[in-house]
Scaffold this active site. Structure first.
Site, PDB file in Angstrom:
ATOM      1  NE  ARG A  86      -4.174   1.765   0.628  1.00  0.00           N
ATOM      2  CZ  ARG A  86      -5.116   2.068  -0.267  1.00  0.00           C
ATOM      3  NH1 ARG A  86      -5.046   1.639  -1.518  1.00  0.00           N
ATOM      4  NH2 ARG A  86      -6.155   2.796   0.083  1.00  0.00           N
ATOM      5  CB  THR A 138      -9.092  -1.168  -8.039  1.00  0.00           C
ATOM      6  OG1 THR A 138      -9.105   0.091  -7.369  1.00  0.00           O
ATOM      7  CG2 THR A 138      -8.359  -2.169  -7.186  1.00  0.00           C
ATOM      8  CG  ASN A 186      -7.953   6.265  -5.397  1.00  0.00           C
ATOM      9  OD1 ASN A 186      -8.815   5.442  -5.115  1.00  0.00           O
ATOM     10  ND2 ASN A 186      -8.017   7.500  -4.979  1.00  0.00           N
ATOM     11  CB  SER A 197      -7.222  -0.234   1.005  1.00  0.00           C
ATOM     12  OG  SER A 197      -7.614  -0.918  -0.166  1.00  0.00           O
ATOM     13  N   GLY A 214     -13.662  -2.239  -7.451  1.00  0.00           N
ATOM     14  CA  GLY A 214     -15.016  -1.718  -7.253  1.00  0.00           C
ATOM     15  C   GLY A 214     -15.164  -0.841  -6.031  1.00  0.00           C
ATOM     16  N   GLY A 215     -14.048  -0.310  -5.521  1.00  0.00           N
ATOM     17  CA  GLY A 215     -14.119   0.680  -4.463  1.00  0.00           C
ATOM     18  C   GLY A 215     -14.806   0.160  -3.212  1.00  0.00           C
TER      19      GLY A 215
HETATM   20  N1  GLY Z   1      -8.295   2.951  -3.851  1.00  0.00           N
HETATM   21  C1  GLY Z   1      -9.319   2.053  -3.536  1.00  0.00           C
HETATM   22  C2  GLY Z   1      -9.033   1.227  -2.339  1.00  0.00           C
HETATM   23  O1  GLY Z   1      -7.883   1.013  -2.016  1.00  0.00           O
HETATM   24  O2  GLY Z   1      -9.948   0.790  -1.690  1.00  0.00           O
END
Ligand code: GLY
Length: 573
Positions: free
Chosen positions: A97, A373, A393, A444, A464-465
């Site tokens: 990350r 993503t 992102n 995240s 898918g956020g």
């Molecule tokens: N950037 C989307 C996530 O890491 O959840």
């Protein structure tokens, strides 16, 4: 359920368990890869053909996706790679990350009125965290692979040099971000055709990215985090208002983390741990629904129950979760069956609980996020597995690549809570646990997951956020119901995330009867025209010896292949 949070910087990892492992483990005898792009799947298969294992293939797939799916992930971004090594039953999450630069401050995106400047938070170099993907690739290759990092990066380098053809997904996602990318002509020159979004079939050649990948391949971490690539990255970032320093890059550390583990109906789930919110949320939801026989419920009752469990897990996500190296996460409480029982006790089967009645900051607002993503799932012939979810992102990240690097930067800083009560690009708002601090990882939703029983194994995940978590949950439940990956990846999806206080349904999941039934229980129901996610899954059935792979039918560019034997290639999965 038991959760251990183990944090190990890559440099001091101990592999004593592997050295001691002697047991003969029976693998499936064939491999499978499912990813968002056929060239990435091909890259992984090529590495397996060359004698690589699942971990080498994971590096190859990740790096190839970074080249051919630049909207979704990249060398300028990060991700979580959930590894399972068959020989010693080791499961570990490699956390690549991004981190906040040292000069980051809690109020760095606030304007004079204390409001978040959305442009600064999402567009250009100030929005970029320090990338973690290169460190994760190098670590996976070095500690778990059979081939060298250079071997596994070779397909990506070729793809960057020789180019790939623009497809519909590339085009659609660039349409969204082109106006931002045009601010930086040297970036637009790589990904656009003049000032236009390129036609399908247009060839994207990334010479600078090839050189950066080559530096990483030849020099390892120093090829990216120190030396001339690092100097160009920092110069390009600072020239355009960013705050990176050479020390930020040199100081980046990937981390190995103990995954979240939970059990549900005889299956063991191994899933993402913080700084992902996904594993804890899924474990909480499963704990809440465990006593119910879902099959005996009506469709309306089942959606209602799942939504009520999701609502409560997302409330806790917002309140408690952040970078575990910075905040004290109440693992014991969140994962306790007793805590889940308390949450369950407040669920009425005849009535929706208004989210406002669940204690939390009333300013909390969560809005669905978009399908950027990327996710790949793979297994090798020995039974080693990787579930990888990677991101920069928003589509095309910050839409800025420092000149001379080809490194499209992430805009992951927007996953922090830039101000209490103000939504990020996805509507996610958090609190102190996810406030910006130097060196901290932003929370995240990425949830790479492996599910195992003595008989069957699933490798699953999706982009898918905020909806990643519930999509993976539904896929896991479908697998546990006895279905294969074609079913998990294509099933219609539903979602509740506490705020906005509504059940959202993919159009294919919505019909008048379901909608009316849920509304009668007091739910707001929102039917979404756009499909969600891009799930890629692999399943191994030990009882029959079959391996299946499937890509999400929502996007044409996905690819799933089962390869027989050590080198051969089978048909489409
Ligand atoms: N950037 C989307 C996530 O890491 O959840």
């Amino acid at each position: 359920m038991k959760v251990r949070c183990l944090t190990l910087f890559f440099a001091i990892i101990s592999l004593f368990g592997y050295a001691q492992a002697t047991a003969e483990v029976q693998g499936p005898g064939k491999a499978a890869i499912a990813s968002a792009h056929e060239l990435a799947t091909e890259a992984g298969l090529r590495i397996l053909d060359q004698g690589g294992n699942a971990f080498d293939a994971a590096v190859a797939v990740s790096a190839a996706l970074a080249v051919v799916e630049p909207a979704s992930s990249g060398i300028g971004g990060g991700g979580f790679w959930l590894l399972h090594r068959a020989a010693d039953d080791l499961s570990i999450m490699v956390d690549g990350r991004e981190t906040a630069p040292a000069a980051a401050t809690a109020d760095m995106y606030l304007d004079e009125d204390g409001r978040v400047d959305r442009d600064l938070a999402t567009n250009g170099p100030l929005a970029a965290g320090i990338p973690g993907a290169p460190a994760a690739w190098a670590h996976i290759a070095e500690q778990y692979g059979r081939l060298s990092l250079a071997d596994s990066l070779a397909p990506a380098i070729e793809l960057a040099e020789q180019g790939f053809e623009v497809d519909l997904k590339y085009q659609q996602l660039l349409n969204w971000r082109a106006h931002v990318m045009l601010r930086w002509p040297e970036t637009a020159a790589i990904f656009m055709d003049g000032e236009n979004v390129p036609d399908i079939g247009h060839r994207v050649i990334q010479t600078d990215l090839a050189a950066t990948l080559r530096a990483l391949a030849e020099q390892g971490l120093d090829g990216f985090y120190r030396g001339s690539v690092a100097e160009r990255l920092v110069a390009g970032v600072r020239d355009q208002g960013g705050i990176w320093t050479l020390e930020d890059l040199a100081g980046y550390r990937g981390v190995e983390r103990e995954p979240v583990r939970t059990e549900y109906r005889g299956y063991q789930l191994i899933t993402a741990s913080p700084p992902s919110s996904g594993g804890i949320a899924i474990a909480q939801i499963l704990n809440i629904i465990e006593p119910f026989d879902l099959a005996s419920l009506s469709r309306i009752e089942r959606v209602h129950l799942l939504s009520e469990a999701m609502r409560r897990a997302y409330r806790d996500r917002a309140l408690y979760l952040g970078d575990p190296d910075f905040v004290e996460i109440p693992y014991e409480m969140l994962l306790s069956p007793h805590y889940a029982a308390g949450l369950r006790a407040a669920i009425r089967l005849d009535r929706a609980t208004p989210s406002g009645m669940l204690a939390a900051d009333p300013g909390l607002l969560v809005r669905p996020e978009s399908d950027n993503t990327t996710h790949f799932s793979l297994i090798d012939a020995e039974g080693n597995m990787v579930s990888g979810t990677l991101t920069i992102n928003l589509p095309y990240g910050a839409a800025f690549a420092p000149p001379g690097t080809g490194v499209l930067l992430n805009n992951e800083m927007d996953d922090f809570a830039a101000a209490p009560g103000e939504p990020n690009a996805y509507g996610l708002i958090g609190f102190a646990a996810n406030a910006i601090e130097p060196g901290k990882r932003m929370l995240s939703s990425m949830t790479p997951t492996i599910v195992m029983s003595p008989d069957r194994v699933a490798v699953i995940g999706t982009p898918g956020g905020a909806r990643i978590i519930t999509m993976v949950l539904l896929g896991v439940l479908d697998f546990i119901d006895g279905n294969g990956p074609e079913s998990w990846v294509s099933m219609p999806r539903l979602h509740h995330q506490y705020q906005p206080d509504e059940i959202s349904l993919e159009r294919a999941a919505a019909d008048d009867e379901l909608k009316a039934g849920l509304e009668a229980l007091g739910h707001e129901v929102s039917v979404r025209a756009r499909p969600w996610g891009n799930m890629h899954g692999v399943m191994w059935d030990r009882t029959t010896g079959t391996v299946e792979a499937a890509h999400d039918p929502r996007w044409e560019s996905g690819s799933a292949v089962v390869a027989d034997g050590e080198a051969g290639r089978g048909g489409e999965g």
